[in-house]
Design an enzyme around this catalytic site. Structure first.
Site, PDB file in Angstrom:
ATOM      1  N   LYS A 104       0.824  -1.216   0.000  1.00 14.39           N
ATOM      2  CA  LYS A 104       0.000   0.000   0.000  1.00 14.39           C
ATOM      3  C   LYS A 104       0.856   1.264   0.000  1.00 14.39           C
ATOM      4  O   LYS A 104       0.422   2.322  -0.460  1.00 14.39           O
ATOM      5  CB  LYS A 104      -0.953   0.007   1.196  1.00 14.39           C
ATOM      6  CG  LYS A 104      -2.096  -0.952   1.012  1.00 14.39           C
ATOM      7  CD  LYS A 104      -3.236  -0.659   1.964  1.00 14.39           C
ATOM      8  CE  LYS A 104      -4.414  -1.572   1.705  1.00 14.39           C
ATOM      9  NZ  LYS A 104      -5.433  -1.483   2.726  1.00 14.39           N
ATOM     10  N   LYS A 120      -4.627 -11.420  -6.247  1.00 17.09           N
ATOM     11  CA  LYS A 120      -5.851 -11.743  -5.488  1.00 17.09           C
ATOM     12  C   LYS A 120      -6.980 -10.774  -5.875  1.00 17.09           C
ATOM     13  O   LYS A 120      -6.714  -9.631  -6.259  1.00 17.09           O
ATOM     14  CB  LYS A 120      -5.586 -11.713  -3.982  1.00 17.09           C
ATOM     15  CG  LYS A 120      -5.414 -10.350  -3.410  1.00 17.09           C
ATOM     16  CD  LYS A 120      -5.550 -10.343  -1.889  1.00 17.09           C
ATOM     17  CE  LYS A 120      -5.435  -8.905  -1.421  1.00 17.09           C
ATOM     18  NZ  LYS A 120      -5.739  -8.621  -0.064  1.00 17.09           N
ATOM     19  N   LYS A 151     -10.727  -5.152  -3.583  1.00 18.84           N
ATOM     20  CA  LYS A 151     -11.718  -4.072  -3.689  1.00 18.84           C
ATOM     21  C   LYS A 151     -11.171  -2.928  -4.516  1.00 18.84           C
ATOM     22  O   LYS A 151     -11.926  -2.163  -5.101  1.00 18.84           O
ATOM     23  CB  LYS A 151     -12.037  -3.531  -2.283  1.00 18.84           C
ATOM     24  CG  LYS A 151     -12.769  -4.485  -1.380  1.00 18.84           C
ATOM     25  CD  LYS A 151     -12.833  -3.904   0.043  1.00 18.84           C
ATOM     26  CE  LYS A 151     -13.368  -4.898   1.047  1.00 18.84           C
ATOM     27  NZ  LYS A 151     -13.084  -4.533   2.434  1.00 18.84           N
TER      28      LYS A 151
END
Ligand code: TYM
Length: 326
Positions: free
Chosen positions: A111, A192, A195
């Protein structure tokens, strides 16, 4: 009875990965465990959020918990920020954690990648997650495999504190499903399902309509072999779709291989569309019924009170062992 705790961030739309990796387990476990399920809004604010959208997302996730079958009579459902013990224990645990171990967290590295300055909250994220878990004397944490490193850190903190200050916390364990633990992106089965991925066809959200579900599955990346056989390494695309199929049906991987022997990906995908659409229909219906009801708010308020009652003595135990307070 074994205590279960887990949480989901109220960000974006909850997708099949969240459902098959975590939420499905929530429902199973509540039959014979003492379950606490949280909407982790304090984790969501580790990245920038629009306040109005955040509030809506909190209620969306709460309604989805109930829509998939979490029963507030059996489980506690509440919003993380409603129980102040999470923030308080987060700080107390921060004082027993090291910058080195937090820098090694892959989610933090991903992130923060390419960003000039990384929010401190993002760095501390796993410590707050450890606080969530340890605050309730949790034994079992049902999650997807992407959370394994965070669970390991929680266990390290737990052992460190118990060794240093005497018996304080219960040592929790992660619980991962075989087929749902890591649902991959439909457009790129090496990543993966997430969202935040740019391509909406990379995921199926629980509230997606039939045409979106159809498009995402029919366009899902597979391989050129055309044989329906499970092999996550060599055939990750079709294997991922098979995992989704298994999670929505009573069939095993072997049953599916047999059923589709001699058939192509087109037939398989068409059936999968039907299975997923039918599987999600009751969830969408229940969501619509509950999302804007007063009942939802009452359930969350009641859940926060019940969670707080469990949290306060655990927090007191730790503060006492630490020697803070009077
Ligand atoms: P979050 O909100 O990213 O995801 C919620 C749950 O969904 C699982 N998951 C997946 N499972 C399978 N395949 C995927 N593609 C996939 N994507 C997500 C996650 O593993 C998770 O179980 N840090 C947590 C939230 C959290 C938490 C906690 C969890 C905060 N405190 C305490 C358990 C206990 C998270 O980001 O989840």
């Amino acid at each position: 009875m074994n205590r279960v705790f887990s949480g989901v961030q109220p960000t974006g739309n909850i997708h099949l990965g969240n459902y098959l990796g975590a939420l499905k387990q929530f429902v199973e476990l509540q039959e014979d465990h003492d379950c606490i399920y949280c909407i982790v809004d304090l984790h969501a604010i580790t990245v920038a959020q629009d306040p109005k959208e955040l509030r809506e997302s909190i209620l969306d996730v709460a309604a989805l918990y109930l829509a998939v079958g979490v029963d507030p009579k059996k489980s506690i459902v509440f919003v993380q920020s409603s129980v102040s013990g999470h923030s308080e224990l987060g700080w107390l645990l921060t004082c027993s954690s090291y910058t080195g171990e937090l820098s090694r967290m892959t989610q933090f590295k991903d992130k923060g990648k390419g960003k000039e300055s990384v929010p401190t909250g993002l760095f501390m994220y796993p410590v707050l997650m450890a606080a969530d878990i340890l605050l309730y004397d949790t034994n079992v944490v049902p999650v997807g495999i992407d959370q394994k490193q965070h669970i390991e850190l929680t266990r390290d903190l737990c052992n460190r504190i118990n060794n240093k200050y005497g018996d304080t916390f219960v040592l929790p364990e992660g619980r991962y499903l075989k087929e749902g633990a890591k649902i991959m992106a439909l457009d790129d089965p090496t990543k993966k399902m997430s969202k935040s991925a740019e391509n909406p066809l990379s995921r199926i959200s629980l509230l997606d309509d039939e045409s979106k579900i159809k498009k995402a599955i029919m366009k899902a990346t597979t391989d050129s072999e055309g044989v329906i056989k499970f092999d996550m390494e060599k055939k990750p695309g079709i294997s991922n779709l098979m995992n989704i199929y298994v999670s929505f049906s009573d069939l095993s991987i072997e049953d599916i291989e047999k059923k589709y022997e001699g058939k192509g990906y087109g037939d398989f995908k068409k059936d999968l569309v039907t299975i997923v659409v039918d599987g999600l229909a009751p969830i969408k219906k229940r969501f619509e019924e509950i999302r804007h009801s007063d009942e939802l708010i009452e359930i969350l308020r009641d859940g926060a009170n019940r969670a707080n009652e469990i949290a306060v003595p655990v927090l007191e135990r730790f503060k006492n062992n630490l020697g803070v307070g009077i």
